[in-house]
Scaffold this motif. Structure first.
Motif, PDB file in Angstrom:
ATOM      1  N   GLN A 209       1.590   4.635   6.173  1.00  0.00           N
ATOM      2  CA  GLN A 209       0.199   4.384   5.836  1.00  0.00           C
ATOM      3  C   GLN A 209       0.090   3.143   4.956  1.00  0.00           C
ATOM      4  N   VAL A 210      -0.806   2.234   5.334  1.00  0.00           N
ATOM      5  CA  VAL A 210      -1.042   0.990   4.608  1.00  0.00           C
ATOM      6  C   VAL A 210      -2.256   1.139   3.703  1.00  0.00           C
ATOM      7  N   ASP A 211      -2.168   0.599   2.509  1.00  0.00           N
ATOM      8  CA  ASP A 211      -3.308   0.589   1.589  1.00  0.00           C
ATOM      9  C   ASP A 211      -4.227  -0.571   1.956  1.00  0.00           C
ATOM     10  N   HIS A 212      -5.357  -0.247   2.579  1.00  0.00           N
ATOM     11  CA  HIS A 212      -6.274  -1.293   3.047  1.00  0.00           C
ATOM     12  C   HIS A 212      -6.889  -2.077   1.891  1.00  0.00           C
ATOM     13  N   ALA A 213      -6.893  -1.494   0.682  1.00  0.00           N
ATOM     14  CA  ALA A 213      -7.476  -2.163  -0.471  1.00  0.00           C
ATOM     15  C   ALA A 213      -6.459  -3.009  -1.233  1.00  0.00           C
ATOM     16  N   GLY A 214      -5.212  -2.995  -0.785  1.00  0.00           N
ATOM     17  CA  GLY A 214      -4.168  -3.736  -1.471  1.00  0.00           C
ATOM     18  C   GLY A 214      -3.796  -5.012  -0.745  1.00  0.00           C
ATOM     19  N   ASP A 215      -2.483  -5.227  -0.598  1.00  0.00           N
ATOM     20  CA  ASP A 215      -1.927  -6.416   0.047  1.00  0.00           C
ATOM     21  C   ASP A 215      -1.079  -5.946   1.227  1.00  0.00           C
ATOM     22  N   PRO A 216      -1.728  -5.687   2.383  1.00  0.00           N
ATOM     23  CA  PRO A 216      -0.987  -5.111   3.508  1.00  0.00           C
ATOM     24  C   PRO A 216       0.238  -5.914   3.924  1.00  0.00           C
ATOM     25  N   ALA A 217       0.154  -7.242   3.940  1.00  0.00           N
ATOM     26  CA  ALA A 217       1.292  -8.037   4.395  1.00  0.00           C
ATOM     27  C   ALA A 217       2.511  -7.807   3.515  1.00  0.00           C
ATOM     28  N   SER A 218       2.327  -7.833   2.196  1.00  0.00           N
ATOM     29  CA  SER A 218       3.450  -7.604   1.291  1.00  0.00           C
ATOM     30  C   SER A 218       3.967  -6.175   1.385  1.00  0.00           C
TER      31      SER A 218
END
Length: 235
Positions: A209-218
């Motif tokens: 799961q990716v945090d959409h509010a963060g820095d997805p690429a990193s």
């Protein structure tokens, strides 16, 4: 002694992973330049919201065209928004690509990794997210550079239904692993919604799961490094 999984393809959701999107109706209205209006209580009434959920499912499964979707959404609470205003909000819903995601995809390709897309979307958004090869991809250049690009409205299946993951496997030939444990999976999947991650795991995919509010690429680069896809961070 633990071993790294033999990942052969990295698959991405689009909204919330590769492309920033509006997360609420209020966000969409602001992005479309629409001001608050009377009748919002009717718009927020449970029957209206349930009707919009039904229409969204039909639209994302390719069972109704976008024009009917706009009209139906407007009719879920008559007189609050017009069909054209719904169209404007729908168009404004997709924003820009997250910083660094294009570079990440290029790095994966340079490392010899296959990439893919599995996105819940619709005909109107798809025409912009992944335009035909003979048209320029000016708004969102990254999705079309990936190798196996699949959308819910074309498959007529929708996440988190586990059958959409099986359909992707059937169309690409990559191997899923054991249900729930993903042991033996060749597929690593990134999605921003936990229900989609859980159903992908149930289908035998490695999923994060990716945090959409963060820095997805990193965040995704860190996961790829942990999984052994990238041995070191790029300079």
């Amino acid at each position: 002694m633990s071993t790294q999984p033999d990942i052969r393809i990295v698959v991405f959701d689009l909204g919330g992973v590769i492309v920033r999107i509006c997360r609420t109706w209020e966000d969409g209205c602001r992005a479309a330049g629409l001001s608050p209006r009377d009748g919002i209580d009717r718009w927020e009434a449970p029957p209206a919201k349930e009707r919009r959920r039904e229409l969204n499912s039909l639209h994302q499964r390719g069972l109704i065209p976008s024009t009917d979707f706009y009209k139906g959404i407007a009719l879920s609470a008559p007189g609050v928004y017009t069909a054209d205003e719904i169209r404007r909000v729908h168009h404004a819903w997709t924003l820009d690509e997250y910083p660094g995601v294009g570079k990440l995809i290029d790095e994966l390709h340079s490392a010899g990794m296959t990439t893919g897309v599995l996105s819940n979307t619709n005909e109107a958004h798809w025409a912009r997210l992944a335009p035909p090869i003979d048209q320029p991809a000016t708004e969102y250049p990254t999705p079309r550079r990936m190798h196996h690009v699949h959308a819910s409205h074309l498959l007529q299946l929708i996440k988190p239904d586990v059958t959409i993951y099986h359909a992707f496997v059937n169309r690409t030939g990559f191997r899923a692993g054991a249900a729930d444990t993903a042991h033996g999976s060749e597929i690593l999947f990134f999605d921003d919604l936990i229900e989609n991650v859980q159903s992908a795991r149930a289908a035998g995919w490695l999923a994060h799961q990716v945090d959409h509010a963060g820095d997805p690429a990193s965040e995704m680069r860190s996961v790829l490094r942990e999984m052994g896809v990238f041995s070191i961070d790029p300079p």
